[in-house]
Design an enzyme around this catalytic site. Structure first.
Site, PDB file in Angstrom:
ATOM      1  N   CYS A 129       1.678   9.573  51.642  1.00  0.00           N
ATOM      2  CA  CYS A 129       2.110   9.251  50.285  1.00  0.00           C
ATOM      3  C   CYS A 129       1.898   7.772  50.001  1.00  0.00           C
ATOM      4  CB  CYS A 129       3.581   9.595  50.070  1.00  0.00           C
ATOM      5  SG  CYS A 129       4.096   9.239  48.376  1.00  0.00           S
ATOM      6  N   GLY A 243      -7.946  17.812  42.302  1.00  0.00           N
ATOM      7  CA  GLY A 243      -8.664  18.041  41.059  1.00  0.00           C
ATOM      8  C   GLY A 243      -9.120  19.460  40.808  1.00  0.00           C
ATOM      9  N   SER A 265      -2.410  18.659  39.803  1.00  0.00           N
ATOM     10  CA  SER A 265      -2.430  18.070  38.469  1.00  0.00           C
ATOM     11  C   SER A 265      -2.911  19.032  37.394  1.00  0.00           C
ATOM     12  CB  SER A 265      -3.340  16.842  38.467  1.00  0.00           C
ATOM     13  OG  SER A 265      -2.951  15.950  39.481  1.00  0.00           O
TER      14      SER A 265
HETATM   15  C1  LIG Z   1       3.175  13.994  39.988  1.00  0.00           C
HETATM   16  C2  LIG Z   1       2.715  14.170  41.399  1.00  0.00           C
HETATM   17  C3  LIG Z   1       3.634  14.192  42.458  1.00  0.00           C
HETATM   18  C4  LIG Z   1       3.219  14.350  43.766  1.00  0.00           C
HETATM   19  N1  LIG Z   1       4.142  14.388  44.782  1.00  0.00           N
HETATM   20  C5  LIG Z   1       3.735  14.614  46.057  1.00  0.00           C
HETATM   21  C6  LIG Z   1       4.679  14.742  47.115  1.00  0.00           C
HETATM   22  O1  LIG Z   1       5.883  14.673  46.902  1.00  0.00           O
HETATM   23  N2  LIG Z   1       4.225  14.967  48.376  1.00  0.00           N
HETATM   24  C7  LIG Z   1       2.878  15.078  48.647  1.00  0.00           C
HETATM   25  O2  LIG Z   1       2.503  15.294  49.793  1.00  0.00           O
HETATM   26  N3  LIG Z   1       1.961  14.970  47.658  1.00  0.00           N
HETATM   27  C8  LIG Z   1       2.363  14.743  46.365  1.00  0.00           C
HETATM   28  N4  LIG Z   1       1.420  14.662  45.372  1.00  0.00           N
HETATM   29  C9  LIG Z   1      -0.015  14.820  45.698  1.00  0.00           C
HETATM   30  C10 LIG Z   1      -0.486  16.255  45.421  1.00  0.00           C
HETATM   31  O3  LIG Z   1       0.217  17.190  46.200  1.00  0.00           O
HETATM   32  C11 LIG Z   1      -1.987  16.394  45.688  1.00  0.00           C
HETATM   33  O4  LIG Z   1      -2.255  16.113  47.040  1.00  0.00           O
HETATM   34  C12 LIG Z   1      -2.821  15.449  44.849  1.00  0.00           C
HETATM   35  O5  LIG Z   1      -2.245  15.316  43.567  1.00  0.00           O
HETATM   36  C13 LIG Z   1      -4.270  15.898  44.678  1.00  0.00           C
HETATM   37  O6  LIG Z   1      -4.346  17.153  44.049  1.00  0.00           O
HETATM   38  P1  LIG Z   1      -4.576  17.329  42.452  1.00  0.00           P
HETATM   39  O7  LIG Z   1      -5.689  16.414  42.070  1.00  0.00           O
HETATM   40  O8  LIG Z   1      -4.895  18.773  42.272  1.00  0.00           O
HETATM   41  O9  LIG Z   1      -3.282  16.951  41.807  1.00  0.00           O
HETATM   42  C14 LIG Z   1       1.834  14.492  44.044  1.00  0.00           C
HETATM   43  C15 LIG Z   1       0.915  14.467  42.989  1.00  0.00           C
HETATM   44  C16 LIG Z   1       1.325  14.325  41.685  1.00  0.00           C
HETATM   45  C17 LIG Z   1       0.306  14.302  40.578  1.00  0.00           C
END
Ligand SMILES: Cc1cc2nc3c(=O)[nH]c(=O)nc-3n(C[C@H](O)[C@H](O)[C@H](O)COP(=O)(O)O)c2cc1C
Ligand SMILES: Cc1cc2nc3c(=O)[nH]c(=O)nc-3n(C[C@H](O)[C@H](O)[C@H](O)COP(=O)(O)OP(=O)(O)OC[C@H]3O[C@@H](n4cnc5c(N)ncnc54)[C@H](O)[C@@H]3O)c2cc1C
Ligand SMILES: Cc1cc2nc3c(=O)[nH]c(=O)nc-3n(C[C@H](O)[C@H](O)[C@H](O)COP(=O)(O)OP(=O)(O)OC[C@H]3O[C@@H](n4cnc5c(N)ncnc54)[C@H](O)[C@@H]3O)c2cc1C
Ligand SMILES: Cc1cc2nc3c(=O)[nH]c(=O)nc-3n(C[C@H](O)[C@H](O)[C@H](O)COP(=O)(O)O)c2cc1C
Ligand code: FES
Ligand code: FES
Lengths: 308, 261, 308, 261
Positions: A129, A243, A265
């Protein structure tokens, strides 16, 4: 009927479409909008030992084809999670994976121990994170440090341990290898890219936390590359994310080597994304006469495959 | 009150009210039947991944019989600019109704409704709902200048309207908060309802405490999910907890939230 | 009239808007479209010692708010560049910076030597190209290796040496520090992010080279963060780049700590981008009563500044 | 021949010819005066960064007097789908004219023009230009089925038209390459001009060599800049050098390029 089922580190799912940690609340929030029990599995928001208030606002900021977030792991703490949220999540009848975020090895062990008999199907270790000072990415960028913590967690629980890696490293393959050798049962790729944005009128950072994690379609090429590289080097199942918005996108990850995918997202762009992806995967397979989706895992680099 | 749902809605008509301000009417029978005053929707403004996020817009007015829902919005950036390009017959996707709206269960009270800038948007539906519950309403509309006073004539259907403009081009000269102060001196009210920029809401909160009149205020925060899942939109609650503006709000009792600074 | 002029490592430019290496040919290609002499400076495509044919097609692939490229440093070689292209570039009457890409320290030294009296105003060392096997990023991810090459180049020329860094590292600040200590005169941030895309119908990578470099607005938050971090840690002027499309975007980089900016992929979206940015910077300063744009460099983290 | 420039052009009209095929007319006086057959433009299809790149489209027809330039295109993906949403009065940005077109300096020869699929697009302007130079033309139009044979009636203004469809729903049944072979057996030509998918161009190249008839072929490659700056669009030249399709092409003498495989 095409068989979409997968088994990741012993966790059986009826399809390979999960939710990405932190983007789907506890599932209850989206329950009115679509049938959450159709998903392959749920993944919780990052859990800490103690309740965590998260970062100062603004916490999100849109960027081209993506967004920055700096939530800062706001969560009620693992105990309150187990008592209040987990029962609701288990009600959906699909596996629940707990995303855990310790600041130290000790905290990770404690988190793993508390969750071991709580009803979750597995643990996703968030050593990636970008939005917290201690722990998070700091633990997840040095292979030796990551390996040490993973080993400790694996030994302290009999739950499957999925390790979520950050792309903000020079050598994600080296990191994945270290974590695999330490006993991880699966990998999640990728967490967000470290980024920031500036308000040019106020002349200061847009996010309260200054930097944040970049997610959404913008980062998809980086995520696909990570899955492609790691899946060829390490013999662990991979949950791909970054993504993913359509069935086509999900297939990119699967063909690159992911056994399952997570939608994050994209829920903000279209809350029905995950169910649409499940349908898209069905129809892609039907159209291409593929009986089991899992035959496509890594097909872009494997020559052989199941029979088509 | 209905559960939020994802809808694809046909644009009935879109009008430019004054430069940069639009009134959008959508065919959305479920929303029109179930949405409450002060609730909002997350609306997809474009066709592609840029902008990626939906935009929150308050429900401006609903016509339950026609199955029509209206939005009143200002073009601020990319998203609203794209939305303004939609015209009759186009389809738009939205998620709603979302959040906790104004409470309008009580009957026959005296209320003052304040809308500053495009913050007047949710005030119309609120006014019409309170009117049905036999409230006596004073509606304060504030803007920089007279061009920013949007649709005063429809607000007049539900109560007395008083206008404040900062340049004095219409009504009282000065901030709408000043106008509220004046009115509170002259008249007594059972409740204040307000929507507008942060400084105005802070002022309302303070007046509410000073005068001991309960107030409900509608907050804005950047939003991603709109349903309470991402924790992107939190504000500080007076109980020390983080509150999600999209779920615990956007309407709060004035004393529920703490404004910084 | 606002003063937009900057001096980067002794290279005087009438404004801080450059072009990003590899996106603008030799300038001649865009000369019919707009007045190229309005730019702050030109930067060449990456030059190698010998002519280089580049990678197999397809070499580019669009992605959300960006593109992947895997050109592979196609160029006629430094000698042919000096004889044929450089004279045309110098005709624009603005500084020309040569982007050099050696595979080894020896090659970098040879490139620097050949260019030293050729007429270029400075060298940009590309130790960050993701699209070539030897050299490129391989040299640019390990601080010690990078420092060694930078030191050698600095010693073999009296031209200003700008070092272009890759964002594909765990610690870009550490890399920048190493390169600064080795004598670099300025930094360029950032090169492309390593990414890839898969054709889900053909079930193989879309680029001939499999992986490519991600550029465009999609990566802007990553680039701004790199500039923000490095500019606070290292006392060298920075040329910021990565997805700059508007004056607002350019200001984000300047406020984050860049002394100049480069326009790259945005030329493909709108060939007039650079000239529009110069106008936008003018009017932003005028509107905010800023007499010298350089007062804004790093303003998002500096408290003081020039008088407004 | 004029230098490329960046233009903002008004849409005069846009028509859907058959499902997925569009004819777009733009007001572009400079282009209409200066563009040559076989040249193309890079056109911006949307309003935002997704899609980020412009799309290459060949000049289909120009009307120098009206100052009008036409494009004939097929909706393939995101970019062309967005372009198809434009209607009369909208503005579109484009960079052009780009590249090297067909050579039409000679006078009074006999030519065969082949357009496969939407590859017929540049053939119309070429035909009209050659006609002015008193060429005698045979125009071969190929498609999968009759719906894909676009605007045959306008092509007929400039020469004899023969149609080939793979399903036989119109004209000769089979590939347009087969039809070309037939025609080459029956008639003699001074030159072949072709535009279409790679396999067709390869076939034309081979026929050109076999029969000793010079041919010019128009290539497609993914493009970013369109002006020769990014080196994204190269193909292999027979001299061993990389050729930029956007600058040294898109039209090449058949023997100039090497097709792999
Ligand atoms: C608003 C938000 C909160 C997130 N919180 C966490 C979290 O608590 N723990 C974690 O491992 N990843 C967290 N992530 C990362 C997502 O799980 C993911 O790995 C990352 O957003 C890439 O995927 P995406 O592009 O489909 O969102 C968060 C992402 C977003 C956008
Ligand atoms: C619950 C709620 C209800 C709203 N109702 C209305 C309404 O009825 N009518 C109306 O005109 N506006 C309303 N807004 C504000 C509206 O959502 C923003 O103006 C809109 O999102 C701006 O989008 P944009 O793409 O045009 O601008 P952007 O380019 O995204 O931003 C332009 C400016 O708006 C600010 N902004 C961007 N996103 C948000 C956001 N999610 N919340 C607050 N500010 C933001 C940015 O900081 C920036 O200064 C509401 C906001 C909320 C949270
Ligand atoms: C010089 C030139 C002239 C052209 N003239 C015409 C014309 O007159 N009419 C017409 O209909 N089409 C023409 N094309 C093809 C047209 O550019 C593509 O169909 C268009 O770019 C697809 O964009 P999209 O966003 O709709 O599809 P995308 O979603 O980008 O892609 C859909 C499919 O098209 C392919 N494609 C994408 N970009 C290109 C590209 N730049 N070149 C080739 N293939 C691509 C992709 O591989 C994919 O299979 C021309 C191409 C070139 C290079
Ligand atoms: C087509 C293309 C070719 C490039 N070639 C080079 C190169 O030869 N040398 C180099 O240092 N960077 C090269 N780059 C990287 C750019 O100079 C720049 O660092 C990067 O694209 C980020 O900026 P942008 O997002 O504005 O394009 C290239 C980028 C693109 C898109
Ligand atoms: S916008 Fe996601 S929690 Fe409120
Ligand atoms: S498209 Fe850039 S060189 Fe051809």
């Amino acid at each position: 009927m095409v068989d979409l089922s997968v088994e990741i580190a012993g966790i059986k799912m009826k399809n390979p479409v999960l939710v990405a940690s932190g983007t789907f609340g506890s599932g209850v929030e989206y329950a009115p909008v679509f049938d959450v029990s159709k998903l392959g599995a749920l993944v919780t928001k990052g859990l800490t030992l103690d309740p965590c208030p998260g970062n100062e606002p603004p916490r999100i900021c849109e960027t081209p084809a993506g967004l920055l977030n700096a939530i800062g792991l706001q969560n009620p703490g693992v105990d309150s999670f187990i008592d209040d949220l987990l029962p609701q999540m288990l009600d959906f009848g699909i596996p629940v994976i707990a995303n855990i975020a310790g600041r130290t090895k000790k905290e990770f062990i404690a988190l793993a121990e508390r969750l071991t008999n709580a009803g979750v199907a597995g643990l996703e270790m968030n050593i990636s994170c970008p939005n917290v000072k201690a722990g998070g990415m700091a633990l997840g960028t040095v292979p030796e440090a990551a390996a040490e913590i993973v080993e400790a967690v694996v030994q302290s629980t009999d739950l499957p341990v999925i390790v979520k890696l950050t792309p903000n490293v020079t050598d994600i393959v080296g990191l994945a290898r270290a974590v695999a050798d330490a006993g991880a049962h699966a990998l999640s790729l990728i967490n967000t890219l470290l980024g920031m944005a500036i308000d040019v009128e106020a002349r200061k950072p847009l996010l309260g936390n200054v930097t944040g994690g970049l997610s959404g379609p913008a980062i998809r090429p980086v995520a696909v590359r990570a899955v492609w590289e790691v899946s060829q080097a390490v013999d662990l199942p991979i949950i791909g994310m970054g993504g993913i918005c359509t069935g086509r996108d999900a297939l990119e990850f699967i063909l690159a080597g992911a056994s399952a995918v997570a939608v994050g997202s994209a829920f903000f762009h279209d809350p029905l994304t995950a169910v649409k992806i499940i349908e898209d995967l069905q129809s892609y397979c039907a159209r291409n006469k593929i009986e089991e989706l899992r035959c496509l895992v890594g097909a872009a680099w494997k020559n052989q495959g199941c029979k088509e | 009150m209905i559960e939020p749902g994802e809808y694809t809605c046909r644009v009935i008509v879109q009008n430019c009210l004054s430069p940069g301000y639009y009134l959008l009417s959508l065919e959305a029978p479920e929303l029109a039947r179930g949405a409450l005053p002060g609730q909002f929707v997350m609306i997809r403004c474009g066709d592609c991944y840029d902008p990626f996020l939906r935009r929150p817009l308050s429900i401006h007015y609903v016509d339950g019989e026609k199955g029509e829902v209206q939005f009143l919005y200002q073009v601020r950036g990319k998203g609203t600019a794209l939305l303004a390009e939609r015209s009759a017959g186009d389809k738009v996707q939205l998620l709603g109704p979302l959040g906790r709206g104004f409470s309008c269960a009580e009957e026959g009270k005296k209320g003052v409704l304040l809308g500053a800038g495009v913050g007047v948007a949710p005030i119309l539906y609120l006014a019409s709902s309170l009117k049905k519950r036999r409230w006596e309403l004073l509606i304060l509309m504030g803007a920089r200048s007279r061009e920013g006073i949007l649709r005063p004539e429809v607000y007049e259907l539900y109560g007395r309207v008083a206008v404040a403009t900062e340049d004095g081009s219409s009504g009282w000269k000065g901030s709408v908060l000043g106008l509220l102060k004046e009115k509170l001196k002259q008249f007594s009210f059972d409740k204040i309802f307000a929507c507008g920029p942060l400084p105005v809401l802070k002022g309302v909160q303070q007046l509410s405490i000073e005068k001991g009149i309960p107030a409900e205020i509608s907050l804005e925060e950047r939003m991603a999910c709109g349903v309470g899942a991402c924790l992107g939109c939190t504000c500080r609650g007076s109980g020390g907890k983080q509150l999600r503006v999209c779920l615990e709000g956007p309407v709060f009792a004035a004393e529920e939230v703490i404004f910084d600074g």
